[in-house]
Design an enzyme around this catalytic site. Structure first.
Site, PDB file in Angstrom:
ATOM      1  N   ASP A   1      -3.434   9.754  15.882  1.00 59.85           N
ATOM      2  CA  ASP A   1      -4.283   9.244  14.795  1.00 59.85           C
ATOM      3  C   ASP A   1      -4.751   7.831  15.100  1.00 59.85           C
ATOM      4  OD1 ASP A   1      -5.679   9.606  12.436  1.00 59.85           O
ATOM      5  OD2 ASP A   1      -4.049   8.875  11.164  1.00 59.85           O
TER       6      ASP A   1
ATOM      7  N   LYS B   1       8.664   0.160   5.271  1.00 59.40           N
ATOM      8  CA  LYS B   1       8.170   1.444   4.788  1.00 59.40           C
ATOM      9  C   LYS B   1       9.322   2.234   4.181  1.00 59.40           C
ATOM     10  CE  LYS B   1       5.186   3.835   7.277  1.00 59.40           C
ATOM     11  NZ  LYS B   1       4.576   4.803   8.258  1.00 59.40           N
TER      12      LYS B   1
ATOM     13  N   GLY C   1       0.831  -1.195   0.000  1.00 59.39           N
ATOM     14  CA  GLY C   1       0.000   0.000   0.000  1.00 59.39           C
ATOM     15  C   GLY C   1       0.863   1.241   0.000  1.00 59.39           C
TER      16      GLY C   1
ATOM     17  N   GLY D   1       0.655   5.801   0.588  1.00 57.40           N
ATOM     18  CA  GLY D   1      -0.082   6.976   0.986  1.00 57.40           C
ATOM     19  C   GLY D   1       0.871   8.134   1.113  1.00 57.40           C
TER      20      GLY D   1
END
Length: 336
Positions: free
Chosen positions: A132, A41, A19, A21
């Site tokens: 978050d 990441k 994924g 973002g």
């Protein structure tokens, strides 16, 4: 960055892209040092601030060691100057996906929230504020007897000695951010995370977040100014102590919320222990969902304005019996 088999940081072999973002991309990778898989990441693009954010995330995660917080494997800067962050590989799905399949029994919702409170207690003990907390940042791993929750994605977290690179940006996800975040009021502390925990628990029980709207701005306006609805409006059989705790967690004024996540975890487990047996069975008919579609709360209210990538013990006695009842309701075969 391509998955051509080359090693990242001389150690991690990329396998699949999972994924992306903002400027970040998460890959499944093989750690050549240990032979285990990791979530890696990397930055696909980005400026100096993006680089610093990823480095800060690695440093903050390295300070926390808790079974309900994702574990950092390694972090740093590659020879080409690009940062990397390798985290333990977690099976399962995020909570937003987990709760779409079928209603989550009340006991399970409460015990997941208790695990999250445990994780926040460990995070806050290090002076870190996640900022978050939401279903998309909670990984649910199915165990034989119960789901295990892991808090992930510290991409917008702050901690002692670290620069807050968000500046004046609005940080968080509208449907789950605290009123003080929505109002951009000064320094955000641990009570903002506890509000987000309350909003997440509310959604697990009610099937929608406390505040919904047709646009992110509409959600923000309600979060900033409106008193959260009572959980009994959507789940009439909610225990009074649970309703009281949720009202405290979702208070407009941060000063009125609990400050200690450990205390919240204890209260949640006490509520779970006293829960009537019939409330633990997953029945969609028990829920009175809001008139607004759930998809509005999740797709509009759940959008993150600042984009980054990314043990529960079985109780004894009556609480164990309730857990076994839940397992049977999910079709699992439990050992008595």
């Amino acid at each position: 960055m391509t998955t051509d088999g080359s090693l990242v940081a001389g150690r991690f072999r990329l396998e699949d892209e999972l994924g992306r973002g903002g400027a970040g991309v998460v890959y499944r990778a093989l750690d050549s040092l240990t032979g285990t898989r990791v979530a890696l990441k990397l930055l696909d693009s980005g400026d100096g601030i993006d680089i610093e954010r990823l480095l800060v995330e690695g440093r903050l995660l390295a300070r926390v060691s808790h079974p309900n917080v994702v574990r950092v494997v390694a972090s740093g800067i590659q020879e080409n100057g690009q940062p990397f962050l390798a985290m333990e590989w977690l099976d399962g799905v995020d909570l937003s996906t987990y709760q779409r399949g079928e209603p989550i029994p009340l006991l399970t919702s409460i015990l997941i929230a208790a695990q999250l409170a445990d994780s926040l207690a460990a995070v806050h003990a290090q002076g870190i504020v996640h900022r978050d907390v939401k279903p998309a940042n909670i990984r649910i791993i199915e165990d034989f007897a119960h789901p295990i929750a892991k808090l992930i994605d510290f991409g917008v977290a702050t901690g002692p000695g670290e620069v807050d690179y968000a500046g004046d940006s609005l940080i968080g996800t509208p449907a789950y951010m605290s009123p003080e975040q929505a109002r951009r009021e000064g320094r955000i502390d641990r009570r903002a995370d506890l509000y987000s925990l309350g909003a997440t628990l509310f959604e697990m029980i009610a099937g929608r977040t406390p505040h919904v709207g047709t646009t992110p701005i509409a959600v923000l306006a309600r979060v900033a100014t409106d008193v959260a609805p009572r959980i009994s409006h959507f789940y009439p059989d909610a225990p009074p102590k649970l309703e009281q705790l949720l009202s405290e967690l979702l208070a407009l004024d941060g000063e009125a919320r609990p400050y200690d996540a450990s205390e919240v975890a204890m209260r949640l487990r006490a509520i779970a222990e006293d829960l009537p047996l019939h409330l633990n069975i997953a029945r969609a008919s028990e829920r009175q969902l809001a008139s607004e579609p759930t998809s509005v709360a999740r797709s509009v209210g759940g959008s993150r304005l600042v984009t980054t990538v990314v043990g529960l013990q079985i109780p004894k006695g009556a609480a164990r019996a309730r857990m076994l009842t839940f397992m049977r309701s999910r079709g699992a075969e439990a050992m008595e």
